[in-house]
Design a protein around this motif. Sequence first.
Motif, mmCIF file in Angstrom:
data_model
loop_
_atom_site.group_PDB
_atom_site.id
_atom_site.type_symbol
_atom_site.label_atom_id
_atom_site.label_comp_id
_atom_site.label_asym_id
_atom_site.label_seq_id
_atom_site.Cartn_x
_atom_site.Cartn_y
_atom_site.Cartn_z
ATOM 1 N N ALA A 54 8.272 15.322 -36.234
ATOM 2 C CA ALA A 54 9.705 15.556 -36.446
ATOM 3 C C ALA A 54 10.327 14.549 -37.404
ATOM 4 N N ILE A 55 9.853 13.316 -37.403
ATOM 5 C CA ILE A 55 10.434 12.287 -38.272
ATOM 6 C C ILE A 55 10.216 12.640 -39.737
ATOM 7 N N ASN A 56 8.974 12.937 -40.116
ATOM 8 C CA ASN A 56 8.715 13.286 -41.516
ATOM 9 C C ASN A 56 9.270 14.660 -41.872
ATOM 10 N N PHE A 57 9.336 15.575 -40.909
ATOM 11 C CA PHE A 57 9.983 16.855 -41.166
ATOM 12 C C PHE A 57 11.431 16.628 -41.584
ATOM 13 N N CYS A 58 12.159 15.854 -40.797
ATOM 14 C CA CYS A 58 13.569 15.588 -41.113
ATOM 15 C C CYS A 58 13.723 14.829 -42.427
ATOM 16 N N ARG A 59 12.827 13.892 -42.671
ATOM 17 C CA ARG A 59 12.873 13.105 -43.909
ATOM 18 C C ARG A 59 12.761 14.013 -45.126
ATOM 19 N N TRP A 60 11.768 14.906 -45.133
ATOM 20 C CA TRP A 60 11.570 15.782 -46.285
ATOM 21 C C TRP A 60 12.640 16.853 -46.374
ATOM 22 N N ARG A 61 13.215 17.250 -45.256
ATOM 23 C CA ARG A 61 14.323 18.217 -45.304
ATOM 24 C C ARG A 61 15.542 17.569 -45.960
ATOM 25 N N GLN A 62 15.790 16.293 -45.662
ATOM 26 C CA GLN A 62 16.907 15.593 -46.299
ATOM 27 C C GLN A 62 16.649 15.384 -47.788
ATOM 28 N N ILE A 63 15.406 15.122 -48.156
ATOM 29 C CA ILE A 63 15.071 14.989 -49.578
ATOM 30 C C ILE A 63 15.280 16.324 -50.281
#
Length: 80
Positions: A54-63
Amino acid sequence: MDFYEPRANAGPTLPYLADALQVADATQLIASFGDNAGCEAAARADHYRDLGNAINFCRWRQIERLIVLLSIGRAVGTVH
């Protein structure tokens, strides 16, 4: 309604950037993929979602949201 369009009585929904590295990643994707940079960021987000990260999912969604915001070519929000 797109995420960068203002809602009634609220400002635009802007991406959350945890650090400058996210801006650097967005810049690198734009340089490498051009108009498809947002799609590449979305693919990376989907990859991490499928892994359950979930952490990297959210990170790349924000990018991805940042890339879209940078590509619209006009100021968003209040301009002073």
